[in-house]
Design a protein around this motif. Structure first.
Motif, PDB file in Angstrom:
ATOM      1  N   PHE A 160      24.867 -18.301 -15.507  1.00 50.27           N
ATOM      2  CA  PHE A 160      26.080 -17.495 -15.354  1.00 50.27           C
ATOM      3  C   PHE A 160      25.852 -16.047 -15.776  1.00 50.27           C
ATOM      4  N   ALA A 161      24.893 -15.832 -16.684  1.00 49.70           N
ATOM      5  CA  ALA A 161      24.585 -14.463 -17.108  1.00 49.70           C
ATOM      6  C   ALA A 161      24.009 -13.637 -15.970  1.00 49.70           C
ATOM      7  N   LYS A 162      23.472 -14.301 -14.925  1.00 49.23           N
ATOM      8  CA  LYS A 162      22.924 -13.605 -13.770  1.00 49.23           C
ATOM      9  C   LYS A 162      24.019 -13.153 -12.798  1.00 49.23           C
ATOM     10  N   ILE A 163      25.200 -13.737 -12.914  1.00 48.43           N
ATOM     11  CA  ILE A 163      26.288 -13.432 -12.000  1.00 48.43           C
ATOM     12  C   ILE A 163      26.886 -12.076 -12.354  1.00 48.43           C
ATOM     13  N   SER A 164      27.181 -11.264 -11.335  1.00 48.61           N
ATOM     14  CA  SER A 164      27.733  -9.936 -11.582  1.00 48.61           C
ATOM     15  C   SER A 164      29.095 -10.035 -12.254  1.00 48.61           C
TER      16      SER A 164
END
Length: 305
Positions: free
Chosen positions: A67-71
């Motif tokens: 989820f940390a990769k999601i903008s």
């Protein structure tokens, strides 16, 4: 007493080997696997009670790192659009307790979100397994009402369009879409599943003047060119390793090169990988791949553009 103690110990060992932990639902298992963002979004979508009390379910739970990769824009949209959030969460859930050993390559399983399927792929003898392109980093974590598979990426956006529909809706793939039609491959590419290495507009523009007219002079020549750009089966980037040779529909292999985070297909750079479609996957590339003459199968195909 000793007999009962021994029997109890044996049952405990068996339960441990099976991965069953009494009372831990799939939501609790996901939380313990550091998928806390996912479980909090499950609660926000109003699905905690169902996933915690019903089942069995199979959860494909993205890790917190996923989820940390999601903008931030996407996360904000998910937080404010409950219907979209519920749709995304349900896409990460399937009915029943489905273990990785039960999945063959390129199988599709129905998700909890009606009409959407999760594509499972096995690469390199099962060393790498993916769910709609996301690497499954931890498999078969059993709970009291199902099983959890931990993902390295969120399966988003959801696959909405076929390969041809996606290409036709993308202004940067206009010439590729036209080329599929001109080569009379528009029906073939609707089958699959396929992996398409899709040259963008600039790749076609960089070809020598008159090149396409020459290559498309006959139907066989045009099909030869286009079929060199797609492969039978679904090859997400997680399953591609440096040096992999994969046969195209045209019959000639393409070689994958992975260096310092960059992925190349022959001499073409992958600009955007893992575009999810209903009948495979699309990777955008910066060059048009060309099939050269082979001597005893030793020379490699080239690309220009």
């Amino acid at each position: 007493m000793r007999v009962y103690c021994t029997l109890g110990c044996l049952l405990g060992v068996v339960a441990g080997l099976l991965g069953v932990v009494s009372g831990r639902t799939v939501i609790q298992v996901a939380h313990d696997l550091h998928a806390t963002t996912f479980t909090s979004l499950v609660a926000k979508a109003g699905l905690s009670h169902q996933l915690g009390s019903q089942g069995p379910f199979t959860l494909f739970a993205p890790s917190d790192a996923a989820f940390a990769k999601i903008s931030s824009d996407v996360m904000t949209k998910l937080s404010h659009d409950k219907d979209l959030l519920a749709k995304v969460i349900k896409y990460h859930v399937a009915a029943g307790k489905q273990l990785m050993s039960s999945f063959s390559n390129d199988i599709e399983i129905g998700s909890w979100e009606n009409g959407y399927k999760i594509r499972i792929n096995r690469y390199h003898n099962g060393q790498v397994m993916t769910a709609t392109g996301s690497n499954i980093s931890s498999r078969d974590n059993l709970g009291s009402n199902g099983v959890v598979h931990l993902l390295d990426d969120v399966m988003f956006p959801l696959p909405e369009n076929s390969i041809l529909q996606y290409c036709a809706s993308n202004q940067n793939l206009t010439q590729l879409t036209y080329s599929f039609v001109r080569a009379n491959l528009q029906y073939d590419i609707q089958g699959g599943p396929f992996t398409v290495f899709a040259p963008i507009e600039a790749a076609f523009d960089a070809l020598p003047t008159g090149f396409l007219n020459t290559e498309f002079l006959t139907l066989s020549a045009s099909r030869n060119l286009l079929q060199y750009h797609y492969i039978r089966g679904t090859y997400y980037s997680a399953g591609l390793m440096d040096g992999d040779k994969i046969q195209t529909v045209q019959g000639t292999d393409v070689v994958i090169h992975k260096t310092n985070g960059a992925v190349m297909v022959e001499n073409a750079k992958v600009l955007q990988a893992d575009i999810k479609v209903t009948n495979g996957v699309v990777h955008l590339i910066d060059k048009v791949l060309l099939v050269t003459d082979h001597v005893s199968g030793e020379s490699l195909p080239q690309s220009i553009g």
